[in-house]
Motif scaffolding. Structure first.
Motif, PDB file in Angstrom:
ATOM      1  N   MET A  11       0.858  -1.177   0.000  1.00 34.18           N
ATOM      2  CA  MET A  11       0.000   0.000   0.000  1.00 34.18           C
ATOM      3  C   MET A  11       0.896   1.230   0.000  1.00 34.18           C
ATOM      4  SD  MET A  11      -3.364   0.906   1.111  1.00 34.18           S
ATOM      5  CE  MET A  11      -4.003   2.505   1.599  1.00 34.18           C
ATOM      6  N   TYR A  12       0.623   2.155  -0.921  1.00 31.91           N
ATOM      7  CA  TYR A  12       1.441   3.372  -0.992  1.00 31.91           C
ATOM      8  C   TYR A  12       1.188   4.240   0.241  1.00 31.91           C
ATOM      9  CZ  TYR A  12       2.305   2.318  -5.909  1.00 31.91           C
ATOM     10  OH  TYR A  12       2.687   1.732  -7.070  1.00 31.91           O
ATOM     11  N   ASP A  13       2.223   4.826   0.734  1.00 32.06           N
ATOM     12  CA  ASP A  13       2.084   5.674   1.910  1.00 32.06           C
ATOM     13  C   ASP A  13       2.272   7.136   1.543  1.00 32.06           C
ATOM     14  OD1 ASP A  13       1.720   6.385   4.514  1.00 32.06           O
ATOM     15  OD2 ASP A  13       3.781   6.000   5.105  1.00 32.06           O
ATOM     16  N   GLU A  14       3.442   7.474   1.024  1.00 37.61           N
ATOM     17  CA  GLU A  14       3.659   8.849   0.585  1.00 37.61           C
ATOM     18  C   GLU A  14       4.714   8.894  -0.500  1.00 37.61           C
ATOM     19  OE1 GLU A  14       5.505  11.394   3.537  1.00 37.61           O
ATOM     20  OE2 GLU A  14       5.903   9.650   4.779  1.00 37.61           O
ATOM     21  N   PHE A  15       4.905  10.087  -1.061  1.00 39.27           N
ATOM     22  CA  PHE A  15       5.886  10.229  -2.135  1.00 39.27           C
ATOM     23  C   PHE A  15       6.802  11.393  -1.840  1.00 39.27           C
ATOM     24  CE2 PHE A  15       1.957  12.422  -3.220  1.00 39.27           C
ATOM     25  CZ  PHE A  15       2.417  13.723  -3.372  1.00 39.27           C
ATOM     26  N   CYS A  16       7.949  11.393  -2.426  1.00 41.81           N
ATOM     27  CA  CYS A  16       8.861  12.522  -2.266  1.00 41.81           C
ATOM     28  C   CYS A  16       9.792  12.598  -3.471  1.00 41.81           C
ATOM     29  CB  CYS A  16       9.652  12.399  -0.974  1.00 41.81           C
ATOM     30  SG  CYS A  16      10.332  10.797  -0.646  1.00 41.81           S
TER      31      CYS A  16
END
Lengths: 77, 174
Positions: A11-16
């Motif tokens: 599950m994707y959490d966050e991006f940077c």
């Protein structure tokens, strides 16, 4: 009934746009460009969330069912 | 991400942080304590831990992460990233009596330069930033279906995962 698709676990959490040192120990996916990462993130996050909710619902339903089943078995003997 | 409102009021033209400004903010934070006290009542976690050593002077201990974050204005995450880059510990508490030595300041200055080099290239369009997607901690979905205890464990795992990451990151450093 069995809801264990491989994509369901990740599950994707966050991006940077820069891999922060404090995140280096986490599981991450790297993209050539930030744009590509954003495209990927927002095209999947909604379905991942609904899949997770669905799974949570199914789990809680099966827990309830098992509990009732156990209670009834105990009642018979 | 969108957990917080985007602070558009601190929008500004990019300027490199000068070494002298950085040195000044890292050494002379006694003055800043007074200003920061009203602005940052949310730093409860820092206060809780530092509470035991606070004395009658009422000087609050700030972590290196707080101080560098205020000095640079890039936000707490980047502040932490830069400190880790310099090989220092973001949660180090600093006070009048316990300041950074010259070597540590130099390390931080170097780390800030590395970051600002990267940022400048991005701003000038010389470089296209890479993208990273971080995954949530994987849930062991195998043995949660039948036992009620399993479900409880998973929920606790979910809540604890971010805390665990902090611990893991700290472990890696030591």
């Amino acid at each position: 009934m069995n809801f264990r698709l491989p994509g369901c676990l990740q599950m994707y959490d966050e991006f940077c746009s820069i891999l922060l040192n404090q995140f280096k120990s986490r599981v991450y996916e790297k993209f050539e460009t930030f744009d590509a990462a954003l495209d990927e993130f927002y095209s999947k996050i909604e379905s991942q969330r609904s899949e997770q909710q669905q799974k949570a619902k199914e789990d809680s339903a099966s827990v309830k069912l098992n509990k009732i089943r156990q209670d009834q078995v105990c009642g018979i003997y | 991400m969108s957990r917080h409102r985007y602070p558009i009021e601190i929008c500004r033209v990019f300027e490199r942080t000068t070494i002298s400004k950085l040195q000044e903010s890292l050494t002379a934070f006694a003055l800043k304590d007074h200003d920061a006290k009203q602005i940052e009542p949310k730093e409860q976690n820092g206060g809780k831990k530092g509470g035991k050593s606070n004395d009658s002077t009422g000087a609050k201990q700030y972590t290196l992460k707080n101080i560098l974050g205020d000095a640079l204005g890039y936000g707490p995450q980047l502040s932490e990233h830069i400190i880790l880059d310099a090989g220092l510990v973001p949660t180090t508490k600093l006070s009048e009596d316990k300041k950074l030595d010259d070597n540590e300041i130099q390390l931080l200055v170097q780390a800030v330069i590395v970051f600002e080099d990267w940022l400048e290239d991005i701003i000038n369009g010389q470089k296209v930033p890479e993208g990273y997607i971080l995954m949530q901690k994987q849930i062991l979905a195998n043995d949660t279906t039948s036992e009620s205890g399993g479900v409880k464990k998973v929920t606790i795992l979910l809540y604890a995962s971010s805390f665990l990451y902090c611990l893991m990151a700290m472990d890696f450093m030591y």
